[in-house]
Write a protein that holds these residues in place. Structure first.
Motif, PDB file in Angstrom:
ATOM      1  N   ARG A  89     -11.627  13.041  -0.652  1.00  0.00           N
ATOM      2  CA  ARG A  89     -12.634  12.853  -1.707  1.00  0.00           C
ATOM      3  C   ARG A  89     -13.002  11.370  -1.774  1.00  0.00           C
ATOM      4  O   ARG A  89     -12.533  10.642  -2.664  1.00  0.00           O
ATOM      5  CB  ARG A  89     -12.058  13.377  -3.020  1.00  0.00           C
ATOM      6  CG  ARG A  89     -12.980  13.287  -4.228  1.00  0.00           C
ATOM      7  CD  ARG A  89     -13.915  14.447  -4.322  1.00  0.00           C
ATOM      8  NE  ARG A  89     -14.803  14.342  -5.474  1.00  0.00           N
ATOM      9  CZ  ARG A  89     -16.040  14.789  -5.468  1.00  0.00           C
ATOM     10  NH1 ARG A  89     -16.536  15.388  -4.421  1.00  0.00           N
ATOM     11  NH2 ARG A  89     -16.784  14.672  -6.542  1.00  0.00           N
ATOM     12  N   LEU A  98     -13.432   2.120   6.247  1.00  0.00           N
ATOM     13  CA  LEU A  98     -12.066   2.216   6.798  1.00  0.00           C
ATOM     14  C   LEU A  98     -12.028   1.795   8.271  1.00  0.00           C
ATOM     15  O   LEU A  98     -10.998   1.363   8.777  1.00  0.00           O
ATOM     16  CB  LEU A  98     -11.558   3.655   6.694  1.00  0.00           C
ATOM     17  CG  LEU A  98     -10.800   4.030   5.432  1.00  0.00           C
ATOM     18  CD1 LEU A  98     -10.441   5.501   5.484  1.00  0.00           C
ATOM     19  CD2 LEU A  98      -9.540   3.203   5.288  1.00  0.00           C
TER      20      LEU A  98
ATOM     21  N   LYS B  12     -17.310   2.302 -11.058  1.00  0.00           N
ATOM     22  CA  LYS B  12     -15.897   2.702 -11.048  1.00  0.00           C
ATOM     23  C   LYS B  12     -15.045   1.693 -11.811  1.00  0.00           C
ATOM     24  O   LYS B  12     -14.121   2.070 -12.549  1.00  0.00           O
ATOM     25  CB  LYS B  12     -15.386   2.796  -9.611  1.00  0.00           C
ATOM     26  CG  LYS B  12     -16.095   3.859  -8.807  1.00  0.00           C
ATOM     27  CD  LYS B  12     -15.154   4.643  -7.952  1.00  0.00           C
ATOM     28  CE  LYS B  12     -15.871   5.845  -7.398  1.00  0.00           C
ATOM     29  NZ  LYS B  12     -15.042   6.779  -6.727  1.00  0.00           N
ATOM     30  N   ARG B 226      -2.926   0.086  -0.257  1.00  0.00           N
ATOM     31  CA  ARG B 226      -3.960   1.018  -0.718  1.00  0.00           C
ATOM     32  C   ARG B 226      -4.898   1.454   0.411  1.00  0.00           C
ATOM     33  O   ARG B 226      -5.322   2.606   0.471  1.00  0.00           O
ATOM     34  CB  ARG B 226      -4.732   0.431  -1.896  1.00  0.00           C
ATOM     35  CG  ARG B 226      -5.523  -0.821  -1.590  1.00  0.00           C
ATOM     36  CD  ARG B 226      -5.828  -1.562  -2.900  1.00  0.00           C
ATOM     37  NE  ARG B 226      -6.777  -2.634  -2.735  1.00  0.00           N
ATOM     38  CZ  ARG B 226      -6.510  -3.806  -2.201  1.00  0.00           C
ATOM     39  NH1 ARG B 226      -5.291  -4.068  -1.753  1.00  0.00           N
ATOM     40  NH2 ARG B 226      -7.422  -4.748  -2.099  1.00  0.00           N
ATOM     41  N   TRP B 227      -5.226   0.540   1.324  1.00  0.00           N
ATOM     42  CA  TRP B 227      -6.113   0.920   2.426  1.00  0.00           C
ATOM     43  C   TRP B 227      -5.394   1.826   3.414  1.00  0.00           C
ATOM     44  O   TRP B 227      -6.008   2.684   4.047  1.00  0.00           O
ATOM     45  CB  TRP B 227      -6.650  -0.330   3.133  1.00  0.00           C
ATOM     46  CG  TRP B 227      -7.680  -1.038   2.322  1.00  0.00           C
ATOM     47  CD1 TRP B 227      -7.493  -2.134   1.545  1.00  0.00           C
ATOM     48  CD2 TRP B 227      -9.056  -0.688   2.182  1.00  0.00           C
ATOM     49  NE1 TRP B 227      -8.668  -2.490   0.930  1.00  0.00           N
ATOM     50  CE2 TRP B 227      -9.644  -1.630   1.311  1.00  0.00           C
ATOM     51  CE3 TRP B 227      -9.852   0.330   2.712  1.00  0.00           C
ATOM     52  CZ2 TRP B 227     -10.983  -1.579   0.959  1.00  0.00           C
ATOM     53  CZ3 TRP B 227     -11.190   0.374   2.363  1.00  0.00           C
ATOM     54  CH2 TRP B 227     -11.745  -0.571   1.491  1.00  0.00           C
ATOM     55  N   ASN B 230      -5.549   5.212   1.983  1.00  0.00           N
ATOM     56  CA  ASN B 230      -6.889   5.764   2.216  1.00  0.00           C
ATOM     57  C   ASN B 230      -7.007   6.289   3.644  1.00  0.00           C
ATOM     58  O   ASN B 230      -7.546   7.373   3.875  1.00  0.00           O
ATOM     59  CB  ASN B 230      -7.961   4.687   1.997  1.00  0.00           C
ATOM     60  CG  ASN B 230      -8.334   4.520   0.530  1.00  0.00           C
ATOM     61  OD1 ASN B 230      -7.874   5.293  -0.311  1.00  0.00           O
ATOM     62  ND2 ASN B 230      -9.128   3.527   0.220  1.00  0.00           N
ATOM     63  N   ALA B 231      -6.496   5.501   4.601  1.00  0.00           N
ATOM     64  CA  ALA B 231      -6.578   5.914   6.002  1.00  0.00           C
ATOM     65  C   ALA B 231      -5.762   7.189   6.219  1.00  0.00           C
ATOM     66  O   ALA B 231      -6.202   8.105   6.923  1.00  0.00           O
ATOM     67  CB  ALA B 231      -6.066   4.796   6.907  1.00  0.00           C
ATOM     68  N   ASP B 233      -5.223   9.501   4.170  1.00  0.00           N
ATOM     69  CA  ASP B 233      -5.935  10.628   3.564  1.00  0.00           C
ATOM     70  C   ASP B 233      -6.901  11.285   4.555  1.00  0.00           C
ATOM     71  O   ASP B 233      -7.321  12.422   4.364  1.00  0.00           O
ATOM     72  CB  ASP B 233      -6.738  10.144   2.345  1.00  0.00           C
ATOM     73  CG  ASP B 233      -6.089  10.567   1.046  1.00  0.00           C
ATOM     74  OD1 ASP B 233      -4.985  11.138   1.098  1.00  0.00           O
ATOM     75  OD2 ASP B 233      -6.681  10.334  -0.028  1.00  0.00           O
ATOM     76  N   LEU B 286     -12.356  10.053 -10.401  1.00  0.00           N
ATOM     77  CA  LEU B 286     -12.755   8.865  -9.633  1.00  0.00           C
ATOM     78  C   LEU B 286     -12.737   9.057  -8.125  1.00  0.00           C
ATOM     79  O   LEU B 286     -13.039   8.133  -7.378  1.00  0.00           O
ATOM     80  CB  LEU B 286     -11.822   7.699  -9.982  1.00  0.00           C
ATOM     81  CG  LEU B 286     -12.149   6.956 -11.278  1.00  0.00           C
ATOM     82  CD1 LEU B 286     -10.976   6.126 -11.728  1.00  0.00           C
ATOM     83  CD2 LEU B 286     -13.365   6.070 -11.095  1.00  0.00           C
ATOM     84  N   GLY B 287     -12.360  10.231  -7.651  1.00  0.00           N
ATOM     85  CA  GLY B 287     -12.286  10.450  -6.200  1.00  0.00           C
ATOM     86  C   GLY B 287     -10.954   9.982  -5.636  1.00  0.00           C
ATOM     87  O   GLY B 287     -10.049   9.607  -6.389  1.00  0.00           O
ATOM     88  N   GLY B 288     -10.863   9.985  -4.301  1.00  0.00           N
ATOM     89  CA  GLY B 288      -9.567   9.741  -3.666  1.00  0.00           C
ATOM     90  C   GLY B 288      -9.360   8.329  -3.155  1.00  0.00           C
ATOM     91  O   GLY B 288      -8.426   8.091  -2.406  1.00  0.00           O
ATOM     92  N   ASP B 289     -10.231   7.383  -3.551  1.00  0.00           N
ATOM     93  CA  ASP B 289     -10.108   6.007  -3.075  1.00  0.00           C
ATOM     94  C   ASP B 289      -8.952   5.320  -3.816  1.00  0.00           C
ATOM     95  O   ASP B 289      -9.021   5.110  -5.029  1.00  0.00           O
ATOM     96  CB  ASP B 289     -11.430   5.276  -3.325  1.00  0.00           C
ATOM     97  CG  ASP B 289     -11.445   3.890  -2.727  1.00  0.00           C
ATOM     98  OD1 ASP B 289     -10.361   3.345  -2.442  1.00  0.00           O
ATOM     99  OD2 ASP B 289     -12.544   3.354  -2.532  1.00  0.00           O
ATOM    100  N   ARG B 291      -8.025   2.338  -4.003  1.00  0.00           N
ATOM    101  CA  ARG B 291      -8.296   1.080  -4.704  1.00  0.00           C
ATOM    102  C   ARG B 291      -8.429   1.343  -6.201  1.00  0.00           C
ATOM    103  O   ARG B 291      -8.048   0.511  -7.026  1.00  0.00           O
ATOM    104  CB  ARG B 291      -9.607   0.466  -4.190  1.00  0.00           C
ATOM    105  CG  ARG B 291      -9.514  -0.164  -2.837  1.00  0.00           C
ATOM    106  CD  ARG B 291     -10.859  -0.664  -2.393  1.00  0.00           C
ATOM    107  NE  ARG B 291     -11.809   0.412  -2.174  1.00  0.00           N
ATOM    108  CZ  ARG B 291     -13.102   0.237  -1.935  1.00  0.00           C
ATOM    109  NH1 ARG B 291     -13.608  -0.981  -1.927  1.00  0.00           N
ATOM    110  NH2 ARG B 291     -13.903   1.260  -1.708  1.00  0.00           N
TER     111      ARG B 291
END
Lengths: 250, 345
Positions: A89, A98, B12, B226-227, B230-231, B233, B286-289, B291
């Protein structure tokens, strides 16, 4: 020469999947690996950027042995486009950002944002860049994954079945754009593909893989009925159509 | 395009600020609410002036420790759940579902039965030697974490193996807890049951400073990754293709999330569902980010636990319910609702 693969072996437990594979890819080249399901195409592709570490042989990238490189250094030189990425999401822009992760530690810089914009413009997906990834069609998602790989500013892009979820029109459009990007930049692409005729039209070199071994490798001249029969175990004829060889099952 | 994206990011950030302000307001309301009602302006004035006289004494010595405990515990459990769900790629991962709470409960009951750390009075149950119980709970939570990490390294550090190892080890400690309850006398049994309720009434400034000293550095470590989260994910192979050492990030994330929840559970007992609800609501909003998720999820977890504890303190006043009962009672249906809404999207 951008990429040189020498005697690569890979096995899952006791099952040998890739056996002593060697080939080279030069700048500006679209290189396609062809073979039946389970021939080891995706495994071979993953060995090239160490998503899977080969148990034998070596991969040289711009003359450097990739075993001596950190994962992040490999990611700066090789972009990866999986057949099916997990859908999270986040927005398209965030996902492409990314692709710049190998270059920054804490936060993206202005240069990272500029590279993202350039990559978005290359495949013309600006209109969907603020949409959430889980709202995209399969084809759109595939394009986004390719744009993310381009944002990595790589020397080599690895694509696992890049046209798998696209309709025929978008398959040809994508391959057209990809060919343009590869031929006009100092980079190369290595991909796996099931559609032989699409591959013939847009690839410069081919590797025919059977049971993890190279059956044949070279330019279009290796696409012969004998080689195709050997790899796919089915009779075909190869005819000329529109200036390209066309493989027709018999 | 970059300008549009900046606008999206700004929205956000504003959203996070709004959640933060709401949590502050909720904190003031919670501090003001109780058997003796203290006006909001007096609460704010006492806090800002460090006034510990008159109503300020109630604010600083009675209400604030509990309110701050709800905020820190809610934030910590929610952060822990967010990290576990990301590195394990499993929406049901939380300190509770991975067996850390069972290990802590076993540790607490072990101390109560074998070290005589529990006793009781006629009206309320009191854990006599609170720090021995907390230390024992913490030690067993760490043992559980080590066992999960050991098993996952042994099985090539996949997300699936981590989840399965957590469930298996949690099951062993649950059996151990049952054994302790069987061996305990009636007073010890009452102490064990009381500990497992999950109660913020045990809070004092000393315990809260320990929790804060653990929470803030671990939050910083999570932010650093955090990045990478995200990666991860986007899938295991995609993350590796982006240069992420997924095995290392998974081990660090698991260790950080486990230590954080182990410290919290050791002092306050089992508080279920906060580690699931906080991350799920944050993802929905807020979504899956990560940050934003790593900020939003703790803020939302803190708000939920603070609201639940305020209700627990006042609903049967002057009797105070352990908040763990309330989070379990309402957390389950709320989580089912979130699942159904998510499915219908």
């Amino acid at each position: 020469m951008i990429l040189r693969i020498q005697g690569v072996d890979f096995h899952y437990k006791s099952v040998s999947v890739i056996k002593d594979v060697s080939f080279a890819v030069v700048e500006g080249e679209v290189f396609t690996i062809l073979g039946r399901n389970g021939a080891g195409k995706t495994t071979l592709l993953k060995c090239l950027n160490h998503i899977l570490s080969p148990q034998g042989g070596a991969v040289w990238l711009d003359g450097i042995d990739t075993r001596d490189m950190r994962p992040v250094d490999i990611a700066r030189r090789i972009g990866w486009v999986p057949q099916r990425g997990d859908i999270s999401r986040m927005t398209v822009y965030d996902l492409i950002l990314l692709g710049r992760k190998p270059y920054f530690r804490w936060s993206p810089t202005q240069d990272d944002y500029r590279k993202v914009e350039e990559a978005i413009d290359m495949l013309g997906i600006g209109d969907i860049s603020l949409r959430y990834v889980d709202e995209l069609s399969g084809g759109e998602f595939q394009l986004v994954q390719i744009v993310r790989a381009l944002a990595q500013d790589p020397r080599v892009i690895l694509l696992d079945e890049p046209t798998g979820s696209l309709d025929i029109r978008n398959q040809y459009r994508l391959m057209e754009k990809l060919g343009h990007i590869i031929h006009n930049h100092p980079r190369a692409a290595v991909m796996t593909m099931h559609d032989i005729n699409l591959a013939i039209r847009y690839s410069d070199k081919f590797l025919l893989l059977k049971d993890g071994c190279i059956c044949s490798a070279g330019d279009r001249s290796i696409i012969t009925p004998e080689n195709i029969r050997e790899v796919y175990d089915m009779p075909v004829s190869v005819v000329e159509a529109g200036g390209y060889p066309l493989v027709v099952p018999l | 395009m970059h300008t549009l994206y900046k606008g999206y990011i700004r929205k956000k950030v504003i959203f996070l600020v709004v959640i933060g302000v709401l949590l502050f307001v909720l904190g003031v309301v919670a501090t003001s609410t109780g058997t003796i009602r203290i006006p909001f302006n007096e609460v704010v004035s006492s806090i800002l002036r460090f006034d510990r006289m008159g109503s300020g004494r109630i604010v600083w010595d009675v209400r604030m420790p509990r309110v701050v405990a709800a905020i820190l515990v809610g934030a910590g459990l929610s952060l822990s759940g967010t990290v576990m769900q990301s590195i394990l790629r499993n929406p049901l991962a939380s300190p509770y579902t991975l067996g850390l709470s069972s290990a802590a409960a076993f540790g607490a009951s072990f101390a109560i039965v074998f070290f005589g750390a529990g006793t009781t009075t006629t009206s309320t149950i009191i854990i006599d030697d609170f720090f021995t119980v907390a230390m024992s709970a913490f030690m067993f939570s760490l043992i559980s974490t080590m066992a999960i990490l050991f098993l996952t390294v042994l099985t090539k550090i996949s997300a699936e193996s981590m989840v399965l190892a957590g469930i298996a080890i949690g099951s062993i400690f649950s059996a151990g807890l049952t054994l302790m309850q069987y061996l305990a006398d009636s007073i010890q049994l009452a102490s064990i049951v009381s500990w497992t309720f999950g109660d913020l009434g045990r809070a004092n400034w000393h315990i809260l400073s320990i929790i804060a000293l653990v929470l803030f550095p671990l939050t910083a470590i999570c932010s650093f990754y955090r990045w990478d989260f995200n990666a991860m994910d986007t899938g295991e192979d995609s993350a590796r293709g982006l240069g992420v050492r997924t095995g290392v990030v998974r081990i660090i994330g698991m260790a950080v999330a486990s230590v954080l929840s182990a410290v919290i559970v050791s002092f306050f007992g089992t508080i279920a569902f906060i580690g699931l609800l906080g991350p799920h609501i944050a993802r929905r909003l807020l979504g899956g980010d990560h940050r934003f998720l790593l900020v939003a999820s703790p803020l939302i977890g803190a708000s939920i636990l603070l609201a639940a504890d305020t209700v627990a303190r006042t609903i049967l006043s002057p009797m105070i319910l352990p908040v763990g009962i309330l989070t379990s009672l309402f957390g389950g249906p709320l989580f089912i609702y979130l699942l159904v809404v998510g499915r219908n999207r």
